[in-house]
Design an enzyme around this catalytic site. Structure first.
Site, short mmCIF file in Angstrom:
data_model
loop_
_atom_site.label_atom_id
_atom_site.label_comp_id
_atom_site.label_asym_id
_atom_site.label_seq_id
_atom_site.Cartn_x
_atom_site.Cartn_y
_atom_site.Cartn_z
N ARG A 117 -65.29 35.67 15.38
CA ARG A 117 -64.47 35.20 16.51
C ARG A 117 -64.99 33.88 17.04
NH1 ARG A 117 -61.49 39.85 19.06
NH2 ARG A 117 -61.74 41.48 17.53
N SER A 175 -53.50 60.92 22.18
CA SER A 175 -53.55 59.46 22.31
C SER A 175 -52.66 58.81 21.26
CB SER A 175 -55.02 59.04 22.11
OG SER A 175 -55.17 57.65 22.17
N LYS A 222 -53.59 39.64 34.19
CA LYS A 222 -52.62 39.04 33.27
C LYS A 222 -51.47 38.44 34.09
CE LYS A 222 -54.30 42.05 29.59
NZ LYS A 222 -55.34 41.20 28.99
N THR A 276 -71.02 50.19 40.21
CA THR A 276 -70.87 48.76 39.91
C THR A 276 -70.40 48.02 41.16
OG1 THR A 276 -69.91 47.19 38.33
CG2 THR A 276 -68.48 48.97 39.04
N1 PMP Z 1 -55.13 47.76 28.29
C1 PMP Z 1 -54.54 46.98 27.37
C2 PMP Z 1 -53.36 47.52 26.64
C3 PMP Z 1 -55.01 45.68 27.11
O1 PMP Z 1 -54.43 44.92 26.19
C4 PMP Z 1 -56.12 45.20 27.84
C5 PMP Z 1 -56.72 43.81 27.64
N2 PMP Z 1 -56.12 42.96 26.83
C6 PMP Z 1 -56.71 46.05 28.78
C7 PMP Z 1 -56.19 47.32 28.98
C8 PMP Z 1 -57.87 45.58 29.58
O2 PMP Z 1 -57.42 44.84 30.68
P1 PMP Z 1 -58.38 43.74 31.35
O3 PMP Z 1 -58.19 42.49 30.55
O4 PMP Z 1 -57.93 43.65 32.75
O5 PMP Z 1 -59.78 44.25 31.21
#
Ligand code: PMP
Length: 404
Positions: A21, A136, A247, A276
């Site tokens: 990556r 799942s 996002k 945390t």
């Molecule tokens: N769930 C899904 C389906 C994701 O694609 C992602 C991250 N791309 C996450 C959870 C994690 O979210 P975050 O980026 O806020 O850690």
């Protein structure tokens, strides 16, 4: 022992497989999204970002910036502690109320990221509910898979988006054990959308709780941005909705929403919540502003849909193969990690277009791709520029194929 040699052995393997990556060193420039400065060995130049998960450009929205700045001035930079030990600020609770309202639930609980929220919630539910079985979807995100694995609960994988397979698997389980059906609404790499209604109906029939990850849908679908479950009027039938603030909302953080008892249960037992440092209050304030704004404004969602449709139509016209789906995610399939990397490098170098190659293990081997995410801030000229680049690229690929 030479640990670096051990590390390098595996890193070399990754590079040989084309799966190492690399990341672009971008510098976001406030107010200019989707443009960013790219720092590479040749210097710094402006590129158009085509793979951002700041789906609606809210990370640079003046109201969100103002809210964050105001809150930093008011509260400082950090939370100062875990949620239980001095770290809970008024802004966190306001945000949790906003999130509960967004999904029409009694309560919500914040985490430091969407990854942590999935990991913490699923590992807590799976380990604390005696004899729990987690069903799942085969396409679930790594954060859900890791949470389930950590819980040590029995895991049953059902075929991706296949309600019939889910039902077959539910039918084989004892009636009296707690069951959780875990799935996503919009799947991030193929952009396909789950048949939520059918899944909920089957889960209800077998008394299972539903766990829905709406990370790629919150802010973007539904009249108030409550996700696909809101759009389809199903939010009240989902036991737990999980989402991100990082996002479409353009900030950072994750959350779950559900009944008051469910949120209190996870708050009380989840190590990923308890041990945390809390999110900075300024982050919570910015996220709340972004959510509240997108509850009201349809402009960004409508413009994004328009730009997604324009890009798809242009790809069709040029005969460039892309995966069909009903979401905002436009995957252009390449099917080889080295080729995908080469194409992405070429787009960046020759056309100032940045799209990250998507390789294994993010997607299965042989389905490597370029994943485009048009935003409302991409102009028609940006789309034309991208299509011009892809047209040239595709011609060259076809030529290379013919010579080989
Ligand atoms: N769930 C899904 C389906 C994701 O694609 C992602 C991250 N791309 C996450 C959870 C994690 O979210 P975050 O980026 O806020 O850690």
């Amino acid at each position: 022992m030479d640990f670096d040699a051990l590390f390098n052995e595996q890193l070399t393997q990754l590079k040989d497989d084309g799966n190492y990556r690399y990341f672009a060193e971008l510098e976001r420039q406030c107010g200019k999204f989707p443009r960013a400065a790219n720092h590479d060995e040749d210097g710094v130049r402006d590129v158009t970002v085509w793979c951002s998960n700041d789906y609606l450009g809210m990370g640079q929205h003046p109201k969100v910036i103002e809210a964050m700045c105001e809150a930093v001035e008011r509260t400082g930079t950090g939370a100062g502690g875990t949620r239980n030990i001095s770290g809970t600020n008024h802004d966190h609770l306001l945000l949790e109320r906003e999130l509960a309202d967004l999904h029409g639930k009694e309560a919500a609980l914040l985490f430091t990221s969407g990854y942590v929220s999935n990991w913490a919630a699923l590992s807590t539910l799976g380990s604390r509910l005696q004899d729990c079985v987690i069903l799942s979807d085969a396409g679930n995100h790594a954060s859900m898979i890791e949470g389930i694995r950590h819980s040590r609960a029995k895991k049953v994988i059902w075929k991706h988006n296949d309600v019939h397979d889910l039902e077959m698997k539910l039918r084989c389980l004892p009636a009296d054990v707690p069951k959780i059906v875990a799935f996503e609404s919009v799947y991030s790499m193929d952009g396909d959308i789950a048949p939520i209604k059918e899944i909920v109906e089957v889960a209800e029939k077998y008394g299972a709780m539903t766990y829905l990850d709406e990370v790629h849908a919150v802010g973007m679908y539904g009249p108030r941005g409550g996700g696909v479950s809101e759009r389809e009027g199903l939010a009240d039938r989902i036991t737990l909705i999980e989402g991100t603030l990082g996002k479409a909302y353009g900030v950072v953080g994750g959350y779950i929403t559900g009944s008051a008892a469910l949120c209190d249960f996870i708050r009380s037992f989840a190590s990923g919540f308890i041990f945390t440092t809390a999110l900075p209050p300024a982050v919570a304030a910015a996220a709340r502003t972004s959510i509240a704004y997108l509850k009201e404004s349809e402009i960004e969602r409508a413009q994004q849909r328009r730009q997604v449709a324009r890009l798809r139509a242009a790809l069709d016209r040029e005969g460039i193969p892309h995966m069909y789906n009903e979401s905002h995610i436009v995957p252009v399939m390449i099917g080889d990690p080295v080729k995908t990397r080469m194409l992405a490098d070429y787009l960046m170098r020759e056309w100032d277009v940045y799209v990250q190659p998507i390789n294994y293990p993010t997607v299965p081997k042989g389905t490597e791709r370029l994943r485009f995410t048009p935003s409302p801030l991409h102009t028609d000229a940006d789309i034309e520029h991208l299509i011009n680049a892809l047209r040239v690229l595709w011609k060259q690929c076809a030529l290379a194929h013919a010579v080989a």
